[in-house]
Scaffold this active site. Sequence first.
Site, PDB file in Angstrom:
ATOM      1  N   TYR A  60      -4.167  -0.751   9.855  1.00  0.00           N
ATOM      2  CA  TYR A  60      -3.918  -0.908   8.422  1.00  0.00           C
ATOM      3  C   TYR A  60      -2.491  -0.477   8.081  1.00  0.00           C
ATOM      4  O   TYR A  60      -1.764  -1.178   7.364  1.00  0.00           O
ATOM      5  CB  TYR A  60      -4.923  -0.080   7.629  1.00  0.00           C
ATOM      6  CG  TYR A  60      -4.837  -0.301   6.128  1.00  0.00           C
ATOM      7  CD1 TYR A  60      -5.488  -1.374   5.527  1.00  0.00           C
ATOM      8  CD2 TYR A  60      -4.113   0.565   5.312  1.00  0.00           C
ATOM      9  CE1 TYR A  60      -5.412  -1.583   4.154  1.00  0.00           C
ATOM     10  CE2 TYR A  60      -4.030   0.367   3.943  1.00  0.00           C
ATOM     11  CZ  TYR A  60      -4.688  -0.706   3.376  1.00  0.00           C
ATOM     12  OH  TYR A  60      -4.604  -0.904   2.013  1.00  0.00           O
TER      13      TYR A  60
ATOM     14  N   SER B   8       0.851  -1.191   0.000  1.00  0.00           N
ATOM     15  CA  SER B   8       0.000   0.000   0.000  1.00  0.00           C
ATOM     16  C   SER B   8       0.885   1.238   0.000  1.00  0.00           C
ATOM     17  O   SER B   8       2.075   1.170   0.330  1.00  0.00           O
ATOM     18  CB  SER B   8      -0.876  -0.008   1.259  1.00  0.00           C
ATOM     19  OG  SER B   8      -1.527   1.230   1.463  1.00  0.00           O
TER      20      SER B   8
END
Length: 254
Positions: A159, A146
């Site tokens: 996350y 990410s």
Amino acid sequence: MSDLSAFSLAGKTVLVTGANTGIGQGIALGLGRAGARVIGAGRSSMAETAALLAGIGAPFEAVTADLGSTAAAQAMFEAAWNAHGPIDGLVNNAGIITRVDAVDFTEDDWDRVMDINLKTMFFLCQALGRKALAAGRPARIVNIASMLSFQGGIRVASYTASKSGVLGITRLLANEWAGRGINVNAIAPGYIETNNTEALRNDPDRSAAILGRIPAGRWGLPADIGDAAVFLMAPASNYVHGAVIPVDGGWLAR
């Protein structure tokens, strides 16, 4: 010398987690177009992905699993290998996100995200690694990282931690397995047109701010991630180990 393109996946079987929609679906389609047989794994129906792959004449198998449970994920991998294997490649795409202020973050907020995004990811890598090493077979692993593997983000503590971990584990496994025939790499998607970003794209101010930082001037498409996955699964990337490819329209360059 093979007559196949260095980007061909003909004869290869690749397992993709979270292939029901969005980035996972884009990856499944990209791999299918390159000639792979795709196994989609996850909790949700993959009927749409199956139909899209059937439309291009690509074989697809769906297997159901609760990827929040390491034991269930490992059992799924074993069953998929026995039913459809041997498996040549694994794409760890499945992931979830929780948005809560750090001062209000709960242990459940932490564990649910970490279990799927990092813990299950590692143990699925381990499952393929064990099979491939025992059989002396080459294998490929692509983990979906990410932008928050590089940046901190806001209100997404678990996350950010999980995606930073994905990058670290990708490098660790490459260090251990590169000399033993297993390529382990990662893709870091930028802002992609998926269900998860629909609210952002529908917010004129947020969308304009995001696009203003992307040199390419557009949101990415799931197919953009799929094409990068094909490269990392194919012979074209034989000497690529422990790398992370940002597919972000230039976001990180700003």
